[in-house]
Design an enzyme around this catalytic site. Structure first.
Site, PDB file in Angstrom:
ATOM      1  N   GLY A  14      35.030  41.745  36.966  1.00  0.00           N
ATOM      2  CA  GLY A  14      33.997  41.231  37.858  1.00  0.00           C
ATOM      3  C   GLY A  14      33.146  40.114  37.285  1.00  0.00           C
ATOM      4  N   THR A  15      33.730  39.289  36.415  1.00  0.00           N
ATOM      5  CA  THR A  15      32.921  38.171  35.887  1.00  0.00           C
ATOM      6  C   THR A  15      32.637  37.141  36.985  1.00  0.00           C
ATOM      7  OG1 THR A  15      34.813  36.874  35.082  1.00  0.00           O
ATOM      8  CG2 THR A  15      33.836  38.456  33.550  1.00  0.00           C
ATOM      9  N   MET A  93      42.935  42.732  43.593  1.00  0.00           N
ATOM     10  CA  MET A  93      44.367  42.829  43.356  1.00  0.00           C
ATOM     11  C   MET A  93      45.131  43.624  44.425  1.00  0.00           C
ATOM     12  SD  MET A  93      44.692  40.872  40.795  1.00  0.00           S
ATOM     13  CE  MET A  93      43.595  40.095  39.595  1.00  0.00           C
ATOM     14  N   ILE A  95      46.647  44.036  48.274  1.00  0.00           N
ATOM     15  CA  ILE A  95      47.127  43.050  49.256  1.00  0.00           C
ATOM     16  C   ILE A  95      46.489  43.286  50.623  1.00  0.00           C
ATOM     17  CG2 ILE A  95      49.195  42.380  50.577  1.00  0.00           C
ATOM     18  CD1 ILE A  95      50.680  42.805  47.809  1.00  0.00           C
ATOM     19  N   HIS A 112      41.370  31.388  42.706  1.00  0.00           N
ATOM     20  CA  HIS A 112      42.663  31.499  42.025  1.00  0.00           C
ATOM     21  C   HIS A 112      42.604  30.700  40.721  1.00  0.00           C
ATOM     22  CE1 HIS A 112      46.900  32.214  41.594  1.00  0.00           C
ATOM     23  NE2 HIS A 112      47.035  30.942  41.260  1.00  0.00           N
ATOM     24  N   GLU A 150      47.393  34.141  56.165  1.00  0.00           N
ATOM     25  CA  GLU A 150      48.511  35.080  56.000  1.00  0.00           C
ATOM     26  C   GLU A 150      49.465  34.666  54.877  1.00  0.00           C
ATOM     27  OE1 GLU A 150      47.923  33.050  58.424  1.00  0.00           O
ATOM     28  OE2 GLU A 150      49.758  31.895  58.732  1.00  0.00           O
ATOM     29  N   ASP A 153      47.879  32.704  48.781  1.00  0.00           N
ATOM     30  CA  ASP A 153      47.338  31.488  48.140  1.00  0.00           C
ATOM     31  C   ASP A 153      47.624  30.231  48.959  1.00  0.00           C
ATOM     32  OD1 ASP A 153      46.296  32.964  45.994  1.00  0.00           O
ATOM     33  OD2 ASP A 153      48.176  32.813  44.883  1.00  0.00           O
ATOM     34  N   ALA A 182      35.610  26.392  35.062  1.00  0.00           N
ATOM     35  CA  ALA A 182      35.953  26.145  36.471  1.00  0.00           C
ATOM     36  C   ALA A 182      35.533  27.286  37.408  1.00  0.00           C
ATOM     37  CB  ALA A 182      37.451  25.864  36.603  1.00  0.00           C
TER      38      ALA A 182
END
Ligand code: GAR
Length: 200
Positions: A14-15, A93, A95, A112, A150, A153, A182
């Site tokens: 959780g950073t 993580m 889906i 991402h 859907e 990424d 980033a």
């Protein structure tokens, strides 16, 4: 003035959640408020961060549901209970399929740890992304914040930032640099941009 109510979905350290909390405390997310943390497992350290900052949290485990539909229906109920307007996937993580994402068009964002369309899609998560970048031998990587649809990424890109790869980088060292240079900078900025749009 009403703020966009944000749920942050987490699975691990959780950073990125912490970066959002810190930005909120500095007044850098004036259009939104972190109203809920949803974790995919009860071991996520992100839950401790939520507690330390008096943010409501809930654990929803995929394995407790027979079907993906039942799981997603439950997560939607939790969102409705907490009046959530916007969802941030911050190292989440589990889906979420089309049945879920299509219910929140342009209301879900994901961070991402690579420059999409490189090193993304199925199987590219966490440290694996950095392993793949080093294995390929790219000299520049980075992070992307994008809308979630859907396609894994595959949603519209909101912000991106490049990060240099240095000689001798290990996946762990690179992951840390990508986060520091980033992810932790981009995510709060992107969240404010989207939260502001949703209020208009
Ligand atoms: C972050 O690097 C995030 O970009 C990545 O997982 C890490 C979670 O760290 N997400 C993905 O790979 C999603 N495809 P955190 O729990 O410390 O924020």
């Amino acid at each position: 003035m009403l703020k966009t109510r944000i749920a942050v979905f987490v699975s691990g350290g959780g950073t990125n959640l912490q970066a959002l909390i810190d930005a909120q405390l500095r007044g850098e997310i004036p259009s939104g408020e972190i109203a809920l943390v949803l974790a995919s497992n009860d071991g996520a350290y992100a839950l401790t961060r939520a507690e330390q900052n008096n943010i409501a949290s809930v654990v929803v485990k995929r394995k407790n549901f027979d079907t993906q539909d039942a799981y997603e229906a439950h997560v939607k109920e939790v969102m409705a209970e907490h009046n959530i307007d916007m969802i941030v996937l911050a190292g989440f993580m589990s889906i979420l399929g089309e049945g879920f994402t299509s219910a929140y068009p342009k209301r879900i964002v994901n961070v991402h740890p690579a420059l999409i369309p490189s090193f993304c899609g199925k199987g590219f998560y966490g440290l694996h992304v950095h392993e793949a970048a080093l294995e390929y031998g790219v000299k520049v990587t980075g992070a992307t914040v994008h809308y979630v649809n859907e396609i894994p990424d595959g949603g519209e890109i909101i912000l991106q930032k490049a990060v240099e790869i240095l000689d001798g980088d290990t996946p762990e060292v690179l992951q840390k640099r990508v986060m520091e240079e980033a992810e932790w900078i981009l995510l709060p900025k992107a969240v404010e941009l989207v939260a502001k749009k949703l209020k208009q």
